[in-house]
Motif scaffolding. Sequence first.
Motif, PDB file in Angstrom:
ATOM      1  N   ALA A  41       8.426   2.031   4.434  1.00 54.86           N
ATOM      2  CA  ALA A  41       9.684   1.391   4.018  1.00 54.86           C
ATOM      3  C   ALA A  41      10.748   2.447   3.716  1.00 54.86           C
ATOM      4  O   ALA A  41      11.927   2.273   4.072  1.00 54.86           O
ATOM      5  CB  ALA A  41       9.445   0.501   2.797  1.00 54.86           C
ATOM      6  N   ILE A  42      10.360   3.544   3.085  1.00 52.93           N
ATOM      7  CA  ILE A  42      11.311   4.615   2.775  1.00 52.93           C
ATOM      8  C   ILE A  42      11.786   5.284   4.066  1.00 52.93           C
ATOM      9  O   ILE A  42      12.977   5.552   4.236  1.00 52.93           O
ATOM     10  CB  ILE A  42      10.692   5.630   1.794  1.00 52.93           C
ATOM     11  N   LEU A  43      10.866   5.545   4.998  1.00 52.21           N
ATOM     12  CA  LEU A  43      11.256   6.161   6.269  1.00 52.21           C
ATOM     13  C   LEU A  43      12.149   5.222   7.086  1.00 52.21           C
ATOM     14  O   LEU A  43      13.078   5.674   7.761  1.00 52.21           O
ATOM     15  CB  LEU A  43      10.014   6.565   7.067  1.00 52.21           C
ATOM     16  N   GLN A  44      11.896   3.924   7.020  1.00 46.05           N
ATOM     17  CA  GLN A  44      12.761   2.966   7.708  1.00 46.05           C
ATOM     18  C   GLN A  44      14.160   2.974   7.095  1.00 46.05           C
ATOM     19  O   GLN A  44      15.158   2.979   7.814  1.00 46.05           O
ATOM     20  CB  GLN A  44      12.163   1.566   7.626  1.00 46.05           C
ATOM     21  N   MET A  45      14.245   2.997   5.746  1.00 44.56           N
ATOM     22  CA  MET A  45      15.537   3.078   5.072  1.00 44.56           C
ATOM     23  C   MET A  45      16.262   4.344   5.494  1.00 44.56           C
ATOM     24  O   MET A  45      17.456   4.318   5.819  1.00 44.56           O
ATOM     25  CB  MET A  45      15.335   3.052   3.548  1.00 44.56           C
ATOM     26  N   LYS A  46      15.543   5.476   5.559  1.00 45.34           N
ATOM     27  CA  LYS A  46      16.136   6.746   5.977  1.00 45.34           C
ATOM     28  C   LYS A  46      16.729   6.629   7.378  1.00 45.34           C
ATOM     29  O   LYS A  46      17.862   7.035   7.617  1.00 45.34           O
ATOM     30  CB  LYS A  46      15.089   7.863   5.925  1.00 45.34           C
ATOM     31  N   THR A  68       0.843  -1.190   0.000  1.00 47.64           N
ATOM     32  CA  THR A  68       0.000   0.000   0.000  1.00 47.64           C
ATOM     33  C   THR A  68       0.885   1.250   0.000  1.00 47.64           C
ATOM     34  O   THR A  68       2.092   1.172   0.265  1.00 47.64           O
ATOM     35  CB  THR A  68      -0.898   0.035   1.242  1.00 47.64           C
ATOM     36  N   ILE A  69       0.289   2.397  -0.257  1.00 49.97           N
ATOM     37  CA  ILE A  69       1.028   3.662  -0.218  1.00 49.97           C
ATOM     38  C   ILE A  69       1.631   3.867   1.167  1.00 49.97           C
ATOM     39  O   ILE A  69       2.785   4.272   1.303  1.00 49.97           O
ATOM     40  CB  ILE A  69       0.110   4.827  -0.634  1.00 49.97           C
TER      41      ILE A  69
END
Length: 187
Positions: free
Chosen positions: A33-38, A26-27
């Motif tokens: 996932a992007i915030l976790q990578m950050k 989902t969005i």
Amino acid sequence: MNKIKWLGTIFGLVLLLTGCVSPRPTIGQQRQAILQMKGEVLAELYQLNPSTRAQINAAPGYAVFNNANVNIILASFGGGYGVVTDNRNGNNTYMRMAEVGVGLGAGIKDFRVVFVFHNAETMQRFVEQGWAFGAQADAAAKAGDKGAAVAGEVTVDNITIYQLTESGLALQATVKGTKYWQDDTLN
């Protein structure tokens, strides 16, 4: 009786195939996932260079991108995703990236990039126009915690760049164009 077995087999195959296909995230899951990578990239950067924490906190904003790059003799291609965080208001702008370059090189590299914007105008221009042009020379041989990577980036316009190699084997010297743009789906 053959029709019932045939329909049962078809139904079983459909259930098996639909069970093997994972649904598209989902969005909200993509953003998470992007915030976790950050968070993971910043933690690694702060561990390697503790003074970057104060620099990032004092800046108007910063961006963190995940990038995979492939070099084949005279050409370089890459792509990834990331987020720009505005320290003034805490807003996140989700972005995509793609790059194409020419120069000598061979290899594949998975790396993370942190941009620290030293003024708000530069950050706003990056978010709205998102175009960067640079030269890169680096050598990397890394898999997980094994190996080493040395990198250098040339960029101007009030941006400090930190590059962390996640994994890969590459030796390259390229001139490349990189396009960053807002991800309309995630914003």
